[in-house]
Design a protein around this motif. Structure first.
Motif, PDB file in Angstrom:
ATOM      1  N   ASP A   2       0.765  -1.077   0.048  1.00 20.37           N
ATOM      2  CA  ASP A   2       0.128  -0.082  -0.007  1.00 20.37           C
ATOM      3  C   ASP A   2       0.713   1.351   0.069  1.00 20.37           C
ATOM      4  OD1 ASP A   2      -1.829   1.965   0.029  1.00 20.37           O
ATOM      5  OD2 ASP A   2      -2.458   1.400   2.379  1.00 20.37           O
ATOM      6  N   THR A  62      -0.296   4.508   1.818  1.00 19.97           N
ATOM      7  CA  THR A  62      -0.211   4.534   3.280  1.00 19.97           C
ATOM      8  C   THR A  62       1.186   4.645   3.627  1.00 19.97           C
ATOM      9  OG1 THR A  62      -2.186   3.254   3.616  1.00 19.97           O
ATOM     10  CG2 THR A  62      -1.011   3.674   5.475  1.00 19.97           C
ATOM     11  N   ASP A  90       1.057   4.722  13.131  1.00 20.69           N
ATOM     12  CA  ASP A  90      -0.338   4.743  12.256  1.00 20.69           C
ATOM     13  C   ASP A  90      -0.774   6.313  12.190  1.00 20.69           C
ATOM     14  OD1 ASP A  90      -2.682   4.789  10.816  1.00 20.69           O
ATOM     15  OD2 ASP A  90      -3.683   4.026  12.494  1.00 20.69           O
ATOM     16  N   ALA A 140      -3.240   7.734  11.331  1.00 22.45           N
ATOM     17  CA  ALA A 140      -4.605   8.142  11.424  1.00 22.45           C
ATOM     18  C   ALA A 140      -4.826   7.798  13.017  1.00 22.45           C
ATOM     19  CB  ALA A 140      -5.439   7.326  10.506  1.00 22.45           C
ATOM     20  N   SER A 141      -4.087   7.416  13.850  1.00 23.44           N
ATOM     21  CA  SER A 141      -4.246   7.097  15.099  1.00 23.44           C
ATOM     22  C   SER A 141      -3.173   7.075  15.881  1.00 23.44           C
ATOM     23  CB  SER A 141      -5.071   5.772  15.206  1.00 23.44           C
ATOM     24  OG  SER A 141      -3.793   4.720  15.135  1.00 23.44           O
ATOM     25  N   GLU A 166       1.258  -1.231  20.125  1.00 27.16           N
ATOM     26  CA  GLU A 166       0.475  -2.417  20.029  1.00 27.16           C
ATOM     27  C   GLU A 166       1.568  -3.608  19.766  1.00 27.16           C
ATOM     28  OE1 GLU A 166      -2.372  -1.654  16.963  1.00 27.16           O
ATOM     29  OE2 GLU A 166      -3.638  -0.337  18.436  1.00 27.16           O
ATOM     30  N   ARG A 172      -2.494  -6.067  12.606  1.00 31.96           N
ATOM     31  CA  ARG A 172      -3.099  -4.546  12.547  1.00 31.96           C
ATOM     32  C   ARG A 172      -1.908  -3.856  13.556  1.00 31.96           C
ATOM     33  NH1 ARG A 172      -6.237  -2.911   8.488  1.00 31.96           N
ATOM     34  NH2 ARG A 172      -7.486  -1.647   9.871  1.00 31.96           N
ATOM     35  N   GLY A 218      -3.212  -0.173  14.630  1.00 33.86           N
ATOM     36  CA  GLY A 218      -4.422   0.882  14.553  1.00 33.86           C
ATOM     37  C   GLY A 218      -5.242   0.536  13.042  1.00 33.86           C
ATOM     38  N   GLY A 219      -4.883   1.533  12.338  1.00 30.31           N
ATOM     39  CA  GLY A 219      -5.541   1.290  10.871  1.00 30.31           C
ATOM     40  C   GLY A 219      -4.809   0.726   9.888  1.00 30.31           C
ATOM     41  N   LEU A 220      -3.292   0.497  10.070  1.00 37.61           N
ATOM     42  CA  LEU A 220      -2.518  -0.012   9.129  1.00 37.61           C
ATOM     43  C   LEU A 220      -2.738  -1.429   9.359  1.00 37.61           C
ATOM     44  CD1 LEU A 220       0.634   1.893  10.226  1.00 37.61           C
ATOM     45  CD2 LEU A 220      -0.599   2.517   8.058  1.00 37.61           C
ATOM     46  N   THR A 221      -2.361  -2.091   7.888  1.00 40.36           N
ATOM     47  CA  THR A 221      -2.275  -3.510   7.938  1.00 40.36           C
ATOM     48  C   THR A 221      -0.955  -3.619   7.410  1.00 40.36           C
ATOM     49  OG1 THR A 221      -4.579  -3.810   7.015  1.00 40.36           O
ATOM     50  CG2 THR A 221      -2.990  -5.614   6.576  1.00 40.36           C
TER      51      THR A 221
END
Length: 297
Positions: free
Chosen positions: A9, A12, A33, A35-36, A75, A142, A144-147
């Motif tokens: 990606d 991102t 991330d 976004a978070s 995380e 994951r 946060g919103g990242l894979t």
């Protein structure tokens, strides 16, 4: 170039903050991330004065202070492989900040090999259970919103994984900066031909992919650097740029490895890192001891 297990990606772009440990030339990372507040810590360091037998946590505390100041939530604590040149700070950081410790599933091979070398006995579990997650090739997780996804890239060690998070890939010791070349492949379980094929997997990622090194030694006196791209590696890496064949690489790597000394911290590092960074248990007097196998490595 070999296929990769997932699409990258490139849209991102995680926020990557590097921490350089000059004593071991190791680069650790906080990967956020955007976004978070979620983040992962990659290849953290625990300090050791080997001659004095003293452990300290200045390097890990620097990371912890940054995470706290930024209001981040850890995380994951990712180990790209079982390091032979520095001790992991992952359990110390886990106690302070939380998160799960993850490593490649072939840690079990490393544990079996070095469990014998260090005469760890039957109480030492060789199933990777000291870690919270054992990654298989292609596994996703994951932040946060990242894979993120893990690529098995053995050759330096059997358990080496490259972790791809958005447009960023954390390659461990598989690659160095273009003027540094590649990792050694002469440790138990290492193999130069396997290493070349793993590097080809990494260099099959899109050219714009950012690559982050675990070490840099400033070849020829240049400033320390740790970020490059797939395109830059393919064009300029002194060991594996486009046009260098696998056989040429293997011949070079084997000849070069035959001239290298063992890493200064290999004995304490392997004993601690194959146990997810945990120090040996104290004896009845409360003291902890590391073993030095004579003619054993």
């Amino acid at each position: 170039m070999s296929a990769i297990p997932h699409a990258v990606d490139l849209q991102t772009r995680p926020e990557v903050t590097a921490f350089f440990d000059a004593a071991t030339n190791t680069v650790s990372y906080v990967v956020r991330d955007p976004a978070s507040s979620a983040c992962a810590i990659v290849d953290s360091v625990m300090d050791i004065d080997y001659a004095a037998g003293r452990i300290a946590y200045e390097s890990a505390d620097e990371i912890a202070a940054f995470v706290t100041a930024q209001g981040l939530k850890v995380e994951w604590l990712i180990e790209t492989h079982v390091h032979a040149d520095h001790l992991s700070g992952a359990p110390y950081l886990q106690k302070k900040l939380g998160g799960k410790i993850g490593i490649g599933e072939n840690i079990t091979i490393v544990q079996e090999t070095f469990g014998k070398v260090f005469n760890e006995g039957t109480e030492f579990q060789r199933d990777g259970s000291q870690f919270d997650r054992l990654f298989k090739d292609g596994d996703t997780y994951r932040i946060g919103g990242l894979t993120a996804f893990a690529m098995h890239t053995p050759g330096h060690t059997p358990a080496c994984m490259t972790h791809v998070i958005g447009d960023a890939a954390f390659v461990g010791d598989t690659l160095f900066m273009p003027d540094g070349g590649s990792a050694r492949a002469d440790f138990p379980g290492g193999d130069a031909r396997t290493l070349h094929r793993s590097i080809c997997r990494v260099l099959a990622l899109p050219g714009e992919t950012r690559l982050f090194m675990c070490h840099d030694y400033g070849p020829n006196g240049r400033d320390i650097r740790w970020e490059t791209t797939v395109a830059e590696q393919r064009a300029h890496n002194i060991h594996v740029r486009d046009g260098i064949t696998e056989d040429e690489f293997v011949k070079m790597r084997q000849a070069r490895d035959a001239t290298l000394d063992m890493p200064r911290l290999i004995i304490p590092s392997l004993q601690v890192n194959m146990k997810a960074g945990e120090l040996p248990k104290p004896d009845e007097s409360g003291k902890r001891f590391l073993k030095v196998p004579i003619n054993g490595l």
